[in-house]
Scaffold this motif. Structure first.
Motif: not given
Length: 284
Positions: A44-69
């Protein structure tokens, strides 16, 4: 989008309509279908990525801001950080991190072979800076790719919610094996009463706080108590475990959507010093 982090609070209060909806929606998906969903989880996850390719999730540029660790967990300024992104998807978190910090080597894995292939096809993919592989985090696959106690930090970002609650402890156990003593897991995932939870239609409930989407992928919505107990029972120490409340505004439709996440940090205990050891007092 506005963001507010609140400490020591429970998940958000529900409106009377929302409470009534949750009370009505108590019928669980049949055992037969639940077993089928578990068996076909990877498909089911493989089919999810087949349908959505690389376009579903946005790049998470907030990660280093939220996780200063991700910056502060270094013991000295120029230390090369070895990290594991457990559940990397198509690289929306991985590649922004590698761009922002040239002194990281990242192991990254995903349940979906198709997602892993998308990562490897990315122009930013560099085998000198990352190793990406397919892995079932509920099994012992991880140690086939990552040496034991070799990782400075692990990220679990919107990953554990996709795992059956009965198997979540297996994920944490396997991550524990590759994490260095004294180092931490950085966690972010769906919190109880997030808007996504309240959007599920009747007939989608698998268990308490656990639902299936129309495409067969599943999602769990965490309370801080449940998450803390899950980590503590696996041997971690709690450092931070807080709800993050956000409000997404759709100006075109005039909608304000309440989002609830859990953002947490759990540490693997440092090794106890051995009496007489010349390295006494030094963290391994």
């Amino acid at each position: 989008m506005s963001s507010l982090q609140r400490k020591g609070l429970q998940a958000r209060s529900l409106s009377s309509e929302e409470e009534e909806k949750l009370k009505r929606d108590q019928v669980l998906v049949s055992d037969f279908k639940q077993q089928k969903l578990e068996k076909e989880a990877q498909r089911n996850w493989d089919l999810f990525y087949k349908r959505n390719s690389t376009h579903f999730f946005k790049d998470r540029h907030w990660t280093t801001r939220e996780f200063e660790e991700l910056r502060s967990c270094r013991e000295y300024e120029d230390q090369k950080l070895i990290m594991l992104e457990a559940g990397c998807g198509v690289g929306n978190c991985l590649f922004p991190l590698l761009e922002e910090d040239r002194n990281i080597f990242a192991y990254a894995c995903d349940f979906s072979p198709r997602a892993v292939e998308y990562v490897k096809q990315n122009p930013l993919y560099d085998t000198d800076r990352c190793k990406v592989f397919q892995c079932d985090l509920t099994r012992d696959d991880l140690l086939e790719h990552v040496p034991p106690e070799s990782v400075d930090v692990v990220t679990l970002i919107f990953v554990l919610s996709a795992v059956h609650p009965d198997k979540m402890h297996l994920v944490l156990q396997n991550v524990y094996k590759v994490l260095k003593p004294g180092k931490s897991v950085l966690f972010r995932d769906y919190g109880l009463y997030d808007h996504a939870m309240l959007r599920f239609k009747a007939g989608s409930k698998l268990a308490e706080n656990f639902y299936v989407r129309q495409d067969g992928t599943r999602s769990y919505f965490f309370t801080d108590d449940f998450l803390a107990q899950l980590f503590l029972d696996t041997g971690y120490e709690a450092e931070v475990n807080e709800y993050v409340f956000r409000e997404t505004v759709n100006k075109k439709e005039g909608l304000r959507v309440p989002r609830v996440f859990l953002q947490s940090k759990f540490r693997k205990a440092p090794k106890s010093p051995v009496p007489g050891d010349p390295g006494l007092g030094q963290e391994s």
